[in-house]
Design a protein around this motif. Structure first.
Motif, PDB file in Angstrom:
ATOM      1  N   VAL A   1       0.862  -1.182   0.000  1.00 50.40           N
ATOM      2  CA  VAL A   1       0.000   0.000   0.000  1.00 50.40           C
ATOM      3  C   VAL A   1       0.902   1.237   0.000  1.00 50.40           C
ATOM      4  O   VAL A   1       1.880   1.289   0.743  1.00 50.40           O
ATOM      5  N   ALA A   2       0.589   2.209  -0.821  1.00 46.83           N
ATOM      6  CA  ALA A   2       1.306   3.489  -0.822  1.00 46.83           C
ATOM      7  C   ALA A   2       0.318   4.598  -0.508  1.00 46.83           C
ATOM      8  O   ALA A   2      -0.742   4.693  -1.118  1.00 46.83           O
ATOM      9  N   ILE A   3       0.675   5.428   0.469  1.00 46.80           N
ATOM     10  CA  ILE A   3      -0.206   6.512   0.907  1.00 46.80           C
ATOM     11  C   ILE A   3       0.600   7.813   0.891  1.00 46.80           C
ATOM     12  O   ILE A   3       1.741   7.858   1.368  1.00 46.80           O
ATOM     13  N   TYR A   4      -0.014   8.847   0.344  1.00 47.16           N
ATOM     14  CA  TYR A   4       0.664  10.141   0.215  1.00 47.16           C
ATOM     15  C   TYR A   4      -0.143  11.203   0.938  1.00 47.16           C
ATOM     16  O   TYR A   4      -1.364  11.293   0.791  1.00 47.16           O
TER      17      TYR A   4
ATOM     18  N   ASP B   1      -5.450   9.880  10.663  1.00 45.28           N
ATOM     19  CA  ASP B   1      -5.187   9.890   9.219  1.00 45.28           C
ATOM     20  C   ASP B   1      -5.135   8.475   8.653  1.00 45.28           C
ATOM     21  O   ASP B   1      -5.493   8.245   7.497  1.00 45.28           O
ATOM     22  N   LEU B   2      -4.665   7.518   9.463  1.00 40.79           N
ATOM     23  CA  LEU B   2      -4.592   6.123   9.039  1.00 40.79           C
ATOM     24  C   LEU B   2      -4.851   5.238  10.246  1.00 40.79           C
ATOM     25  O   LEU B   2      -4.278   5.458  11.324  1.00 40.79           O
TER      26      LEU B   2
ATOM     27  N   VAL C   1      -8.120  -2.828   2.325  1.00 43.22           N
ATOM     28  CA  VAL C   1      -7.921  -1.381   2.376  1.00 43.22           C
ATOM     29  C   VAL C   1      -9.282  -0.696   2.199  1.00 43.22           C
ATOM     30  O   VAL C   1     -10.084  -1.098   1.363  1.00 43.22           O
ATOM     31  N   TYR C   2      -9.503   0.355   2.994  1.00 41.32           N
ATOM     32  CA  TYR C   2     -10.772   1.084   2.948  1.00 41.32           C
ATOM     33  C   TYR C   2     -10.491   2.582   2.890  1.00 41.32           C
ATOM     34  O   TYR C   2      -9.481   3.059   3.424  1.00 41.32           O
ATOM     35  N   ASP C   3     -11.406   3.318   2.254  1.00 35.63           N
ATOM     36  CA  ASP C   3     -11.214   4.763   2.164  1.00 35.63           C
ATOM     37  C   ASP C   3     -11.811   5.464   3.380  1.00 35.63           C
ATOM     38  O   ASP C   3     -12.258   4.820   4.338  1.00 35.63           O
TER      39      ASP C   3
ATOM     40  N   ILE D   1      -7.057   6.915   1.445  1.00 34.24           N
ATOM     41  CA  ILE D   1      -6.914   5.647   2.146  1.00 34.24           C
ATOM     42  C   ILE D   1      -6.859   5.939   3.642  1.00 34.24           C
ATOM     43  O   ILE D   1      -5.980   6.639   4.117  1.00 34.24           O
ATOM     44  N   ARG D   2      -7.794   5.396   4.379  1.00 33.20           N
ATOM     45  CA  ARG D   2      -7.918   5.712   5.788  1.00 33.20           C
ATOM     46  C   ARG D   2      -7.736   4.492   6.690  1.00 33.20           C
ATOM     47  O   ARG D   2      -7.340   4.644   7.851  1.00 33.20           O
TER      48      ARG D   2
END
Length: 313
Positions: A42-45, A219-220, A254-256, A276-277
């Motif tokens: 997973v990549a999160i920005y 945020d996550l 993965v969920y938003d 992505i949360r």
């Protein structure tokens, strides 16, 4: 006996043969899935992140023995930190936890390890009259291997501007058959006041309460507990919940920020379309019921960064 009942009706014989064949195939798949794992990425920005942080997320070992390849995969990824979502132990009176402690020892050789408590560690902590010295033994091993325990506590990675908090929700919220209501401010009472200028990661073992974790402002959120639903089906995803419920809303993946499922294959590009949360690990091991049908263990690699590199655009 069944053949005597069916007599000479060939259709029933074929039907019985087909059922037996399907049962055998499912049994074999289950045995295979109990003994394998898959790697998820997973990549999160996020603009609040100052510097890239490579995270390995593992959860729900349940005193399971990992293969050397498992640790080799983590080393190859070269994480900056390893986050454990809890239930490294299986809280059973008198049971040896050697494989759980070997797991923590091996992880500690790779990168700094930060672990939340799962319901099994939490249970061992609050019921010493039932589990004896299990929790004290766990704490001793955690200290010996230099594991950082996040029990209603936080760590701040200043260079990255990322804060990681692990919380222990009360045993009441693990009761069976239903999801219970949390009072306003309950998560803040455990995690402390949210620092909005930081990128906040919440280690919260039970995914049922995403609504409350999300409202807190994380945020996550990283969870586990549900073991992927034991059986995973297309579209329906996980079938069962440890709390004795069918088709849990958040069983793995993965969920938003709205709680909508996002496929791992889409997670690299979903930042264009969704935030992505929430990541729910399907876990690694099992307890009580040896069932992981179409539900292999998971090793999750998460890249947290401020912007996409040229190769990722």
């Amino acid at each position: 006996m069944l053949l005597l009942i069916f007599g000479k009706d060939s259709r029933l014989k074929y039907f019985l043969g087909a059922l037996i064949a399907v049962a055998v195939i499912l049994f074999i798949i289950n045995i295979v899935d109990l003994n394998r794992y898959v790697v998820r990425s997973v990549a999160i920005y996020d603009s609040k992140i100052k510097k890239r942080l490579k995270v390995c997320f593992v959860s729900d070992l349940h005193n399971y023995a990992c293969t050397p390849k498992f640790y080799e995969d983590i080393r190859e990824y070269a994480p900056d930190v390893i986050l454990c979502g809890g239930d490294t132990l299986t809280a059973t009176k008198g049971r040896k936890q050697d494989r759980a402690y070997a797991f923590l020892k091996e992880l500690s050789k790779i990168a700094p390890v930060y672990s939340a408590l799962g319901n099994h560690e939490y249970r061992a902590m609050i019921y010493p009259e039932v589990y004896g010295s299990l929790y004290d033994e766990f704490l001793s091993k955690v200290k010996e291997y230099g594991i950082n325990l996040l029990s209603d506590d936080s760590v701040y990675f200043e260079e990255n501007n990322i804060k990681v908090t692990g919380i222990n929700i009360d045993r009441y919220f693990y009761k069976r058959f239903k999801v219970f209501k949390m009072e306003d401010g309950y998560i803040e009472s455990l995690a402390g006041k949210l620092e909005e200028d930081k990128y906040n990661v919440l280690l919260a073992h039970n995914p049922d309460y995403f609504e409350y974790y999300n409202a807190y402002g994380s945020d996550l959120i990283l969870s586990g507990h549900v073991h992927g639903g034991l059986i995973r089906l297309p579209l329906l995803q996980g079938v069962a919940h440890p709390g004795i419920r069918l088709f849990p809303k958040y069983s793995g993946g993965v969920y938003d920020d709205k709680g909508k499922y996002v496929r791992y294959a889409d997670s690299y590009v979903s930042s264009k379309n969704a935030v992505i949360r929430f990541i729910v690990s399907c876990g690694i091991g099992f307890h009580t019921l040896p069932l992981r049908l179409f539900d292999p263990g998971e090793l999750i690699f998460i890249t947290l960064d401020s912007k996409k590199s040229d190769l990722e655009k």
